[in-house]
Design a protein around this motif. Structure first.
Motif, PDB file in Angstrom:
ATOM      1  N   LYS A 148     121.141 -74.526 -37.450  1.00 27.78           N
ATOM      2  CA  LYS A 148     120.344 -73.334 -37.110  1.00 27.78           C
ATOM      3  C   LYS A 148     120.119 -72.441 -38.331  1.00 27.78           C
ATOM      4  N   ASN A 149     120.507 -72.941 -39.501  1.00 28.50           N
ATOM      5  CA  ASN A 149     120.275 -72.223 -40.754  1.00 28.50           C
ATOM      6  C   ASN A 149     121.151 -70.972 -40.910  1.00 28.50           C
ATOM      7  N   VAL A 150     122.292 -70.955 -40.236  1.00 28.82           N
ATOM      8  CA  VAL A 150     123.230 -69.831 -40.385  1.00 28.82           C
ATOM      9  C   VAL A 150     123.955 -69.976 -41.721  1.00 28.82           C
ATOM     10  N   LYS A 151     124.080 -68.856 -42.434  1.00 34.31           N
ATOM     11  CA  LYS A 151     124.672 -68.912 -43.773  1.00 34.31           C
ATOM     12  C   LYS A 151     126.141 -68.518 -43.804  1.00 34.31           C
ATOM     13  N   ALA A 152     126.600 -67.773 -42.786  1.00 31.80           N
ATOM     14  CA  ALA A 152     127.982 -67.286 -42.842  1.00 31.80           C
ATOM     15  C   ALA A 152     128.640 -67.351 -41.468  1.00 31.80           C
ATOM     16  N   TRP A 153     129.908 -67.770 -41.467  1.00 33.97           N
ATOM     17  CA  TRP A 153     130.650 -67.965 -40.207  1.00 33.97           C
ATOM     18  C   TRP A 153     132.071 -67.450 -40.401  1.00 33.97           C
ATOM     19  N   ARG A 154     132.464 -66.532 -39.525  1.00 34.29           N
ATOM     20  CA  ARG A 154     133.804 -65.940 -39.606  1.00 34.29           C
ATOM     21  C   ARG A 154     134.623 -66.358 -38.397  1.00 34.29           C
ATOM     22  N   LEU A 155     135.840 -66.739 -38.651  1.00 30.24           N
ATOM     23  CA  LEU A 155     136.697 -67.203 -37.560  1.00 30.24           C
ATOM     24  C   LEU A 155     137.848 -66.225 -37.330  1.00 30.24           C
TER      25      LEU A 155
END
Lengths: 352, 123
Positions: free
Chosen positions: A189-196
């Motif tokens: 989906k072209n997401v650049k950043a992911w925080r867990l």
């Protein structure tokens, strides 16, 4: 003997604390919510006991700020901010005053029309929650259509190059084995950043064992993040929720530093002045309806800026204390005699 | 100033990237300021009076548009890019008068831009 790196970072934290420049302000603009998530730390509901805070009340509070830091950001949070119909007006008023603004949303109401009207009103950053693949996300959100709606919202947000956008995921028993697939979905989906995140046992989450990771699973999560950060196809990181010892340099851009009350403040739904909204409300330092907001920020907040009181319970004899300083502030609830979650301990025990 | 220098040295020694900007754990990333305010007023070249209902948009992207109010005024935030083409289009027929469309290039990338636009009558 500690390394130069550790020593320098400790001194850096001391300087930052002494300066305590306010540059990140949460506004709990509503506690109404359109979902009923099983992990909600705020216990939000469709019918909140509080009315939304009028924009003018909030503006009066922030108009007391004398030395506005560059890139000062007001973060709209809730509840679900999108339930407010005047969000765009709120944003425009903030931009007129030279503040930037952003929003944390569950994405349920984030459609094309709202996306563009929020961008037109100067929204510059956005965080949307995705808590798993379809079944596990909908389980956590307690809603059978939430996944599809949030995926649509993520597509829209990721398409706007002017928006600093990230997705957050609360890792739990139901989604820990889906992390690779979630990552693939986000990359597609072209997401650049992911925080867990993990979920701290407060609010509705306190009594649900499915929401907590075992120590071994927590170590698995750290290893997953460390491994994915090498791939660089998406900026994956662990949130700043706690001190993670040997994983510090592997799972985040910078070492752990809880900035609650140091750079981060909040105006809560009842006018209380505090730091992050998930911090125990007994730590409130004043109220915008009776106090001058900026005076409170400048002169109070002692428990946030001198954390020696957290050297109690298991933290009292911990050899990591100087780098951890009682973990994230939101881990001190109730009688405050012991830290609610010790991430470092989870790693020690989960690595055996 | 001195404190800032010390702070930056310590930041460097602790390998905290100069580009690192914190975010609260349950908050959003920082807004890097990639947009700018576009505002102004649209009037009639013939009468000098404000025109209501003119569609103002970034040309080529129909998503970002607003319409002028009773005073012919408009404002919105747009991508901060060079040579952005802003379109002014009469989309309500004869309702507030009939005017020819106009496209204006905004060359600079300042934080905000104010545009005074005069539209010609439609022949």
């Amino acid at each position: 003997m500690i390394s130069l790196k550790k020593y320098a970072f400790r001194q850096f934290k001391k300087l930052e604390t002494r300066a305590h420049e306010l540059n990140y302000l949460f506004w709990e603009c509503t506690t109404r919510c359109n979902l009923n998530c099983i992990h909600c730390g705020s216990d939000c509901a469709k019918d909140s006991a509080f009315k939304d805070m009028p924009l003018d009340d909030f503006l009066k509070a922030i108009d007391t700020i004398e030395d506005k830091a560059p890139n000062f950001t007001v973060v709209f949070t809730g509840g679900e901010p999108l339930l407010r119909n005047d969000l765009e007006q709120c944003g425009k008023e903030l931009r007129k005053r030279g503040f930037r603004w952003s929003m944390v949303s569950n994405g349920h109401l984030y459609n094309r029309e709202r996306h563009y009207s929020l961008l037109n009103a100067g929204m510059g950053a956005l965080t949307i929650s995705l808590d798993g693949l379809e079944a596990s996300h909908n389980w956590m959100r307690n809603n059978s259509t939430s996944f599809q709606k949030v995926v649509n919202a993520i597509e829209l947000a990721a398409s706007a190059t002017r928006l600093n956008f990230d997705v957050v995921t609360c890792v739990n028993q139901k989604n820990i084995n889906e992390l690779r697939q979630i990552k693939d979905l986000l990359v597609s989906k072209n997401v650049k950043a992911w925080r867990l995140f993990t979920i701290i046992p407060i609010g509705r989450a306190a009594n649900n064992p499915d929401l907590q990771l075992s120590d071994k699973q927590f170590v698995e999560l750290m290893d997953f993040i460390a491994e994915q950060r090498k791939a660089k196809d998406i900026d994956v990181k662990f949130s700043c929720e706690g001190y993670v010892g040997k994983y510090e340099s592997l799972v985040r851009d910078s070492s752990f530093f809880c900035r609650a009350g140091i750079n981060i403040g909040s105006v809560l739904i009842d006018g209380s002045i505090s730091a992050c909204p998930n911090i125990d409300r007994s730590f409130s330092q004043g109220n915008i309806y009776t106090d001058n907001f900026y005076e409170v920020w400048q002169k109070k907040f002692q428990p946030f800026r001198n954390r020696s009181w957290t050297k109690t319970g298991q933290c009292k004899s911990c050899r990591e204390y100087n780098d951890c300083q009682g973990n994230g502030f939101h881990n001190w609830h109730g009688n405050k005699q012991n830290v609610l979650v010790c991430h470092h301990q989870k790693i020690e025990q989960g690595s055996v | 100033m001195k404190n800032n220098r010390i702070r930056n040295v310590l930041k460097g020694l602790s390998f905290t990237s100069a580009m690192f900007i914190f975010q609260a754990c349950y908050g959003t990333p920082q807004d890097f300021g990639y947009d700018r305010l576009v505002e102004g007023q649209v009037t009639s070249e013939t009468t000098g009076l404000p025109i209501k209902g003119i569609k103002v948009s970034v040309a080529g992207d129909n998503s970002y548009y607003v319409t002028t109010d009773d005073e012919g005024k408009f404002s919105f935030y747009s991508e901060k890019e060079e040579n952005v083409l802003i379109g002014f289009e009469d989309i309500d027929g004869d309702e507030n008068g009939a005017f020819r469309d106009l496209f204006k290039t905004v060359e600079d990338i300042s934080e905000s831009v104010y545009l005074e636009i005069a539209l010609k009558d439609k022949l």
